[in-house]
Design a protein around this motif. Structure first.
Motif, PDB file in Angstrom:
ATOM      1  N   LEU A 113       0.857  -1.177   0.000  1.00 28.44           N
ATOM      2  CA  LEU A 113       0.000   0.000   0.000  1.00 28.44           C
ATOM      3  C   LEU A 113       0.895   1.228   0.000  1.00 28.44           C
ATOM      4  CD1 LEU A 113      -2.518  -1.198   2.727  1.00 28.44           C
ATOM      5  CD2 LEU A 113      -3.060  -0.892   0.300  1.00 28.44           C
ATOM      6  N   SER A 114       0.374   2.336  -0.495  1.00 33.39           N
ATOM      7  CA  SER A 114       1.130   3.588  -0.506  1.00 33.39           C
ATOM      8  C   SER A 114       0.452   4.589   0.412  1.00 33.39           C
ATOM      9  CB  SER A 114       1.205   4.155  -1.926  1.00 33.39           C
ATOM     10  OG  SER A 114       1.764   5.460  -1.911  1.00 33.39           O
ATOM     11  N   LEU A 115       1.176   5.087   1.411  1.00 30.04           N
ATOM     12  CA  LEU A 115       0.591   6.019   2.369  1.00 30.04           C
ATOM     13  C   LEU A 115       0.187   7.328   1.714  1.00 30.04           C
ATOM     14  CD1 LEU A 115      -0.104   6.456   5.391  1.00 30.04           C
ATOM     15  CD2 LEU A 115       2.222   7.352   5.688  1.00 30.04           C
ATOM     16  N   ASN A 116       0.892   7.742   0.665  1.00 28.85           N
ATOM     17  CA  ASN A 116       0.561   9.004  -0.003  1.00 28.85           C
ATOM     18  C   ASN A 116      -0.335   8.807  -1.222  1.00 28.85           C
ATOM     19  OD1 ASN A 116       3.439   8.071  -0.802  1.00 28.85           O
ATOM     20  ND2 ASN A 116       2.800   9.272  -2.579  1.00 28.85           N
ATOM     21  N   GLY A 117      -0.857   7.601  -1.409  1.00 27.10           N
ATOM     22  CA  GLY A 117      -1.705   7.312  -2.556  1.00 27.10           C
ATOM     23  C   GLY A 117      -3.062   6.777  -2.151  1.00 27.10           C
ATOM     24  N   THR A 118      -3.931   6.618  -3.134  1.00 22.93           N
ATOM     25  CA  THR A 118      -5.271   6.084  -2.904  1.00 22.93           C
ATOM     26  C   THR A 118      -5.383   4.623  -3.319  1.00 22.93           C
ATOM     27  OG1 THR A 118      -6.034   6.779  -5.096  1.00 22.93           O
ATOM     28  CG2 THR A 118      -6.322   8.349  -3.282  1.00 22.93           C
ATOM     29  N   GLU A 119      -4.353   4.079  -3.939  1.00 22.36           N
ATOM     30  CA  GLU A 119      -4.426   2.733  -4.478  1.00 22.36           C
ATOM     31  C   GLU A 119      -4.781   1.705  -3.402  1.00 22.36           C
ATOM     32  OE1 GLU A 119      -0.411   4.418  -6.082  1.00 22.36           O
ATOM     33  OE2 GLU A 119      -1.693   4.683  -4.313  1.00 22.36           O
ATOM     34  N   VAL A 120      -5.537   0.683  -3.834  1.00 20.72           N
ATOM     35  CA  VAL A 120      -5.644  -0.506  -3.008  1.00 20.72           C
ATOM     36  C   VAL A 120      -4.339  -1.274  -3.189  1.00 20.72           C
ATOM     37  CG1 VAL A 120      -8.155  -0.548  -3.123  1.00 20.72           C
ATOM     38  CG2 VAL A 120      -6.836  -1.756  -4.875  1.00 20.72           C
ATOM     39  N   GLU A 121      -4.248  -2.471  -2.659  1.00 26.80           N
ATOM     40  CA  GLU A 121      -3.001  -3.232  -2.782  1.00 26.80           C
ATOM     41  C   GLU A 121      -2.535  -3.291  -4.235  1.00 26.80           C
ATOM     42  OE1 GLU A 121      -2.217  -6.749   0.235  1.00 26.80           O
ATOM     43  OE2 GLU A 121      -4.073  -7.047  -0.889  1.00 26.80           O
ATOM     44  N   PHE A 122      -1.243  -3.031  -4.445  1.00 23.14           N
ATOM     45  CA  PHE A 122      -0.683  -3.110  -5.787  1.00 23.14           C
ATOM     46  C   PHE A 122       0.541  -4.024  -5.769  1.00 23.14           C
ATOM     47  CE2 PHE A 122       0.966   0.680  -3.701  1.00 23.14           C
ATOM     48  CZ  PHE A 122       2.343   0.554  -3.850  1.00 23.14           C
ATOM     49  N   SER A 123       0.798  -4.664  -6.896  1.00 20.33           N
ATOM     50  CA  SER A 123       1.899  -5.622  -6.981  1.00 20.33           C
ATOM     51  C   SER A 123       3.228  -4.932  -6.708  1.00 20.33           C
ATOM     52  CB  SER A 123       1.925  -6.286  -8.361  1.00 20.33           C
ATOM     53  OG  SER A 123       0.773  -7.067  -8.556  1.00 20.33           O
ATOM     54  N   GLN A 124       4.066  -5.600  -5.950  1.00 21.26           N
ATOM     55  CA  GLN A 124       5.362  -5.046  -5.560  1.00 21.26           C
ATOM     56  C   GLN A 124       6.395  -6.159  -5.658  1.00 21.26           C
ATOM     57  OE1 GLN A 124       5.939  -1.547  -4.001  1.00 21.26           O
ATOM     58  NE2 GLN A 124       7.733  -2.260  -5.078  1.00 21.26           N
TER      59      GLN A 124
END
Length: 353
Positions: A187-198
């Protein structure tokens, strides 16, 4: 029944409300010497300000963007972290935290002071500052570009790690053990994305080390990083998840304590913001005030985001997409105002609101 060895959570975490004055401003009443402070102006569109004792009070990160840390000019912004709070000065880099007459909030955590190098991992940390009682540590390290391990100093396994590249523009990365795909997604604290592949992300996490891959967001060779790591402590902290039901009468989530502070984030489905609530800004139920960790907007008061902070957890009281979409998973970060039962054998429970 969740018992806690921490009978007074306010010695390790507390929310402090204060008013800016545009000049020297000694904010006291925190209750301890804070090692990590997260501030936000409530009545203005100013960014969040995060600073800690490991990097120094004049080094500013912002949860609402992925920019490299700012360094305040001498005698401006935050001057010092003190024995019972912090001292602010005239605004410079980020004006919101002490603008004259501004209404502000500061969330404060106690770690282990300025810290020192930790050699438990294959990558020696620059500094690790750990509070083993409350399960919180601040870790600064230099990336190597190759997979390795860093020591967190908690003697317990973290369930939450928040990473930020200090001297570069990589977005914040959040590893939350209760997220559905925590081992392969972030997850990105400064973003709105739900879980994204990393890729090349977090590997084994145990009671002494965190395994980090070679991804640039957490491990570029020669770049410096900060990690805020948290292990759960019964009756004090909880880093869990719940599934929304899409009803105005939303789910109840048991934490084992009366929450003082909760962050919510949608982890599946469509994108949405991070919501930060606390019992100081909303002392009575229904709790309707929040700020967004990923935005610089002023505090919002909205019945569309209703929830109750109860003696043993919290209950969602809306069907809003940000907190309660049917079938979607939400992660949360919660710290206690008081435990449900303070010590083994204690008989006095936490009080409801």
């Amino acid at each position: 029944m969740a018992y806690s060895t921490i009978s007074k959570p306010s010695l390790h975490f507390t929310t402090k409300l204060y008013t800016g004055n545009g000049s020297t401003n000694a904010v006291t009443g925190v209750g301890f010497a804070p090692d990590w402070v997260w501030q936000k102006r409530r009545d203005g569109n100013n960014g969040h300000v995060l600073f800690d004792k490991v990097r120094g009070a004049t080094k500013i990160l912002q949860s609402n963007n992925g920019a490299a840390q700012l360094t305040s000019n001498s005698g401006y912004d935050t001057v010092s972290l003190d024995s019972d709070g912090f001292t602010l000065a005239a605004p410079s880099q980020v004006g919101g935290i002490n603008a004259n007459g501004s209404s502000c909030v500061a969330w404060n955590w106690k770690a282990g002071g300025a810290g020192s190098a930790n050699t438990d991992g294959t990558i020696n940390t620059t500094k690790t500052s750990a509070n083993t009682t409350s399960g919180f540590s601040i870790i600064q390290y230099a990336g190597t570009g190759s997979s390795g391990t860093i020591g967190h100093g908690l003697s317990a396994t973290p369930r939450l790690c928040i990473f930020k590249e200090i001297d570069g523009g990589e977005s914040w990365r959040v590893w939350h053990r209760a997220a559905p795909n925590y081992s392969t997604k972030a997850l990105s604290l400064n973003g709105t994305e739900v879980e994204f592949s990393q890729t090349n992300w977090i590997g084994t996490v145990d009671n002494s080390i965190i395994t980090i891959g070679s991804d640039s967001s957490i491990n570029t060779n020669g770049n410096n990083y900060i990690c805020y790591a948290f292990a759960e402590k019964a009756g004090f902290s909880k880093f869990g998840s719940y599934v929304g039901n899409g009803n105005a009468e939303g789910p109840f989530i048991y934490t084992g304590f009366k929450p003082a502070f909760v962050i919510f984030k949608k982890a599946s489905g469509s994108a949405n913001d991070w919501y930060v609530v606390d019992s100081e800004r909303s002392p009575n139920n229904v709790s309707i005030k929040y700020v967004n960790a990923n935005l610089n907007n002023a505090e919002v008061t909205s019945s569309a985001q209703e929830r109750d902070l109860l003696s043993n957890g919290f209950k969602i009281r809306n069907s809003n997409n940000g907190l309660n979409t049917n079938g979607e998973t939400y992660v949360y970060i919660a710290f206690a105002e008081e435990p449900l039962v303070a010590n083994v054998g204690a008989s006095i429970p936490a009080t409801a609101k």
